[in-house]
Design a protein around this motif. Structure first.
Motif, PDB file in Angstrom:
ATOM      1  N   LEU A  99      39.785  36.698  37.405  1.00  0.00           N
ATOM      2  CA  LEU A  99      38.272  36.318  37.277  1.00  0.00           C
ATOM      3  C   LEU A  99      38.073  35.883  38.374  1.00  0.00           C
ATOM      4  O   LEU A  99      37.103  34.963  38.724  1.00  0.00           O
ATOM      5  CB  LEU A  99      38.893  34.377  36.700  1.00  0.00           C
ATOM      6  N   GLY A 100      37.303  37.045  38.660  1.00  0.00           N
ATOM      7  CA  GLY A 100      36.247  37.193  39.619  1.00  0.00           C
ATOM      8  C   GLY A 100      34.926  37.351  39.439  1.00  0.00           C
ATOM      9  O   GLY A 100      34.018  36.311  40.346  1.00  0.00           O
ATOM     10  N   ASP A 101      34.520  37.121  38.197  1.00  0.00           N
ATOM     11  CA  ASP A 101      32.705  36.989  37.999  1.00  0.00           C
ATOM     12  C   ASP A 101      33.196  35.406  37.958  1.00  0.00           C
ATOM     13  O   ASP A 101      31.765  34.986  38.062  1.00  0.00           O
ATOM     14  CB  ASP A 101      32.757  37.591  36.370  1.00  0.00           C
ATOM     15  N   VAL A 102      33.894  34.886  37.834  1.00  0.00           N
ATOM     16  CA  VAL A 102      33.447  33.110  37.198  1.00  0.00           C
ATOM     17  C   VAL A 102      33.132  32.583  38.525  1.00  0.00           C
ATOM     18  O   VAL A 102      32.799  31.202  39.102  1.00  0.00           O
ATOM     19  CB  VAL A 102      35.199  32.277  36.726  1.00  0.00           C
ATOM     20  N   VAL A 103      34.697  32.393  39.715  1.00  0.00           N
ATOM     21  CA  VAL A 103      34.636  32.640  40.880  1.00  0.00           C
ATOM     22  C   VAL A 103      33.770  32.985  41.824  1.00  0.00           C
ATOM     23  O   VAL A 103      32.608  32.285  42.785  1.00  0.00           O
ATOM     24  CB  VAL A 103      35.635  32.347  41.739  1.00  0.00           C
ATOM     25  N   ALA A 104      33.167  33.889  41.875  1.00  0.00           N
ATOM     26  CA  ALA A 104      32.011  34.854  42.154  1.00  0.00           C
ATOM     27  C   ALA A 104      30.811  33.811  41.713  1.00  0.00           C
ATOM     28  O   ALA A 104      29.421  33.224  42.545  1.00  0.00           O
ATOM     29  CB  ALA A 104      31.401  36.248  41.775  1.00  0.00           C
ATOM     30  N   SER A 105      30.897  33.279  40.772  1.00  0.00           N
ATOM     31  CA  SER A 105      29.454  32.239  39.928  1.00  0.00           C
ATOM     32  C   SER A 105      29.616  30.894  40.788  1.00  0.00           C
ATOM     33  O   SER A 105      29.028  30.203  40.799  1.00  0.00           O
ATOM     34  CB  SER A 105      29.383  32.052  38.386  1.00  0.00           C
ATOM     35  N   TRP A 106      30.753  30.191  41.232  1.00  0.00           N
ATOM     36  CA  TRP A 106      30.680  29.506  42.055  1.00  0.00           C
ATOM     37  C   TRP A 106      30.624  29.130  43.096  1.00  0.00           C
ATOM     38  O   TRP A 106      29.773  28.610  44.002  1.00  0.00           O
ATOM     39  CB  TRP A 106      32.417  29.327  42.348  1.00  0.00           C
ATOM     40  N   VAL A 107      30.338  30.526  43.427  1.00  0.00           N
ATOM     41  CA  VAL A 107      30.137  30.841  45.050  1.00  0.00           C
ATOM     42  C   VAL A 107      28.721  30.819  45.289  1.00  0.00           C
ATOM     43  O   VAL A 107      27.664  31.214  46.456  1.00  0.00           O
ATOM     44  CB  VAL A 107      31.482  31.444  46.127  1.00  0.00           C
ATOM     45  N   GLY A 108      28.189  31.418  43.971  1.00  0.00           N
ATOM     46  CA  GLY A 108      26.694  32.600  44.188  1.00  0.00           C
ATOM     47  C   GLY A 108      26.055  30.896  43.948  1.00  0.00           C
ATOM     48  O   GLY A 108      26.280  30.005  43.897  1.00  0.00           O
ATOM     49  N   THR A 109      24.648  31.441  44.154  1.00  0.00           N
ATOM     50  CA  THR A 109      23.579  30.439  43.923  1.00  0.00           C
ATOM     51  C   THR A 109      22.895  30.081  42.535  1.00  0.00           C
ATOM     52  O   THR A 109      22.583  29.267  42.041  1.00  0.00           O
ATOM     53  CB  THR A 109      22.307  30.269  44.686  1.00  0.00           C
ATOM     54  N   GLY A 110      23.580  30.764  41.495  1.00  0.00           N
ATOM     55  CA  GLY A 110      22.981  30.847  39.719  1.00  0.00           C
ATOM     56  C   GLY A 110      24.492  29.316  39.594  1.00  0.00           C
ATOM     57  O   GLY A 110      25.085  28.758  39.999  1.00  0.00           O
ATOM     58  N   GLN A 111      24.175  29.396  38.154  1.00  0.00           N
ATOM     59  CA  GLN A 111      25.285  28.089  37.610  1.00  0.00           C
ATOM     60  C   GLN A 111      26.938  28.568  37.689  1.00  0.00           C
ATOM     61  O   GLN A 111      26.860  29.810  37.776  1.00  0.00           O
ATOM     62  CB  GLN A 111      24.266  28.212  35.748  1.00  0.00           C
ATOM     63  N   ASN A 112      27.752  27.654  37.473  1.00  0.00           N
ATOM     64  CA  ASN A 112      29.034  28.355  37.306  1.00  0.00           C
ATOM     65  C   ASN A 112      29.322  28.353  36.101  1.00  0.00           C
ATOM     66  O   ASN A 112      28.815  27.506  35.163  1.00  0.00           O
ATOM     67  CB  ASN A 112      30.009  26.251  38.250  1.00  0.00           C
ATOM     68  N   LEU A 113      30.456  29.638  36.092  1.00  0.00           N
ATOM     69  CA  LEU A 113      30.817  29.575  34.605  1.00  0.00           C
ATOM     70  C   LEU A 113      32.259  28.895  34.632  1.00  0.00           C
ATOM     71  O   LEU A 113      32.193  28.648  35.687  1.00  0.00           O
ATOM     72  CB  LEU A 113      31.597  31.033  34.930  1.00  0.00           C
ATOM     73  N   PRO A 114      32.227  27.937  33.468  1.00  0.00           N
ATOM     74  CA  PRO A 114      33.512  27.238  33.480  1.00  0.00           C
ATOM     75  C   PRO A 114      34.506  28.086  33.527  1.00  0.00           C
ATOM     76  O   PRO A 114      34.880  29.102  33.891  1.00  0.00           O
ATOM     77  CB  PRO A 114      33.025  27.074  31.667  1.00  0.00           C
ATOM     78  N   ILE A 115      35.446  27.452  33.407  1.00  0.00           N
ATOM     79  CA  ILE A 115      37.533  27.476  34.196  1.00  0.00           C
ATOM     80  C   ILE A 115      38.120  26.706  33.026  1.00  0.00           C
ATOM     81  O   ILE A 115      37.829  25.836  33.258  1.00  0.00           O
ATOM     82  CB  ILE A 115      37.367  27.955  34.934  1.00  0.00           C
ATOM     83  N   SER A 116      38.829  27.489  32.029  1.00  0.00           N
ATOM     84  CA  SER A 116      40.025  26.423  31.117  1.00  0.00           C
ATOM     85  C   SER A 116      41.106  26.172  31.197  1.00  0.00           C
ATOM     86  O   SER A 116      41.550  26.584  32.938  1.00  0.00           O
ATOM     87  CB  SER A 116      40.067  26.987  29.777  1.00  0.00           C
ATOM     88  N   ALA A 117      41.397  25.215  31.481  1.00  0.00           N
ATOM     89  CA  ALA A 117      42.770  23.859  32.182  1.00  0.00           C
ATOM     90  C   ALA A 117      44.082  25.705  31.880  1.00  0.00           C
ATOM     91  O   ALA A 117      44.977  25.542  33.058  1.00  0.00           O
ATOM     92  CB  ALA A 117      43.069  23.297  31.387  1.00  0.00           C
ATOM     93  N   GLU A 118      43.929  26.425  30.750  1.00  0.00           N
ATOM     94  CA  GLU A 118      44.692  27.788  30.871  1.00  0.00           C
ATOM     95  C   GLU A 118      44.652  29.099  32.456  1.00  0.00           C
ATOM     96  O   GLU A 118      45.825  28.939  32.726  1.00  0.00           O
ATOM     97  CB  GLU A 118      44.901  28.295  29.281  1.00  0.00           C
ATOM     98  N   GLN A 119      43.602  29.051  32.328  1.00  0.00           N
ATOM     99  CA  GLN A 119      43.487  29.816  33.396  1.00  0.00           C
ATOM    100  C   GLN A 119      44.161  29.148  34.464  1.00  0.00           C
ATOM    101  O   GLN A 119      44.107  29.959  35.500  1.00  0.00           O
ATOM    102  CB  GLN A 119      41.995  30.189  33.480  1.00  0.00           C
ATOM    103  N   ILE A 120      43.269  27.818  34.952  1.00  0.00           N
ATOM    104  CA  ILE A 120      43.762  27.504  36.422  1.00  0.00           C
ATOM    105  C   ILE A 120      46.042  27.070  36.228  1.00  0.00           C
ATOM    106  O   ILE A 120      45.665  27.647  37.338  1.00  0.00           O
ATOM    107  CB  ILE A 120      43.498  25.188  35.943  1.00  0.00           C
ATOM    108  N   GLN A 121      46.506  27.780  35.077  1.00  0.00           N
ATOM    109  CA  GLN A 121      47.542  27.473  35.179  1.00  0.00           C
ATOM    110  C   GLN A 121      47.894  29.119  35.432  1.00  0.00           C
ATOM    111  O   GLN A 121      48.855  28.766  36.375  1.00  0.00           O
ATOM    112  CB  GLN A 121      48.317  27.375  34.181  1.00  0.00           C
ATOM    113  N   GLN A 122      46.947  29.473  34.783  1.00  0.00           N
ATOM    114  CA  GLN A 122      47.447  31.256  35.210  1.00  0.00           C
ATOM    115  C   GLN A 122      46.953  31.168  36.571  1.00  0.00           C
ATOM    116  O   GLN A 122      48.819  32.136  37.207  1.00  0.00           O
ATOM    117  CB  GLN A 122      46.775  31.902  34.025  1.00  0.00           C
TER     118      GLN A 122
END
Length: 142
Positions: free
Chosen positions: A56-79
């Motif tokens: 999920l590197g691309d997802v967390v990179a979006s959170w750290v970066g200055t653009g829009q945050n990509l969503p994450i699902s409950a299942e991915q959090i659980q994983q």
């Protein structure tokens, strides 16, 4: 008193009249970002690394970066966090285990985004208290 203790104390005082659910979840999320050492996530950097290792590197990179945050699902959090850690977090927050992954999925992208305002992960122990409090306020309309 450490940064996160100060932030949690201020947050607790601000939310005391509103009930503990949201405040407890925020405290758990901040605790997750502050954990280090054996049994912890390794703080913000360690948690981001866990997400990267789970693909999920691309997802967390979006959170750290200055653009829009990509969503994450409950299942991915659980994983990433696993049932054991989620159960501990839910117990700490006093919320049902079956709902914590979804709540963290809603909270973590914005929280991490606010902790990394310049698109850079701060060094361990170098997160600015005012950034934490500002992030919490804007995330939850305070």
């Amino acid at each position: 008193m450490g940064l996160f203790d100060t932030a949690l104390s201020m947050l607790g005082n601000a939310n005391s009249a509103e009930g503990g659910g949201q405040s407890a979840l925020i405290q758990v999320a901040l605790g997750l970002l502050n954990q280090s050492g054996q049994g912890g996530t390794g703080g913000l950097q360690g948690l981001l690394s866990q997400f990267q290792q789970a693909g999920l590197g691309d997802v967390v990179a979006s959170w750290v970066g200055t653009g829009q945050n990509l969503p994450i699902s409950a299942e991915q959090i659980q994983q990433v966090l696993g049932n054991g850690q989620l159960a501990q977090l839910a117990e700490s927050a006093g919320i049902p285990h079956d709902g914590i992954a979804g709540q963290l999925a809603n909270m973590l992208p914005g929280l991490i985004d606010h902790l990394t305002p310049n698109g850079e992960v701060p060094e361990a122990g170098k997160i600015d208290a005012s950034s934490v409090l500002q992030g919490l306020g804007s995330l939850f309309g305070k």
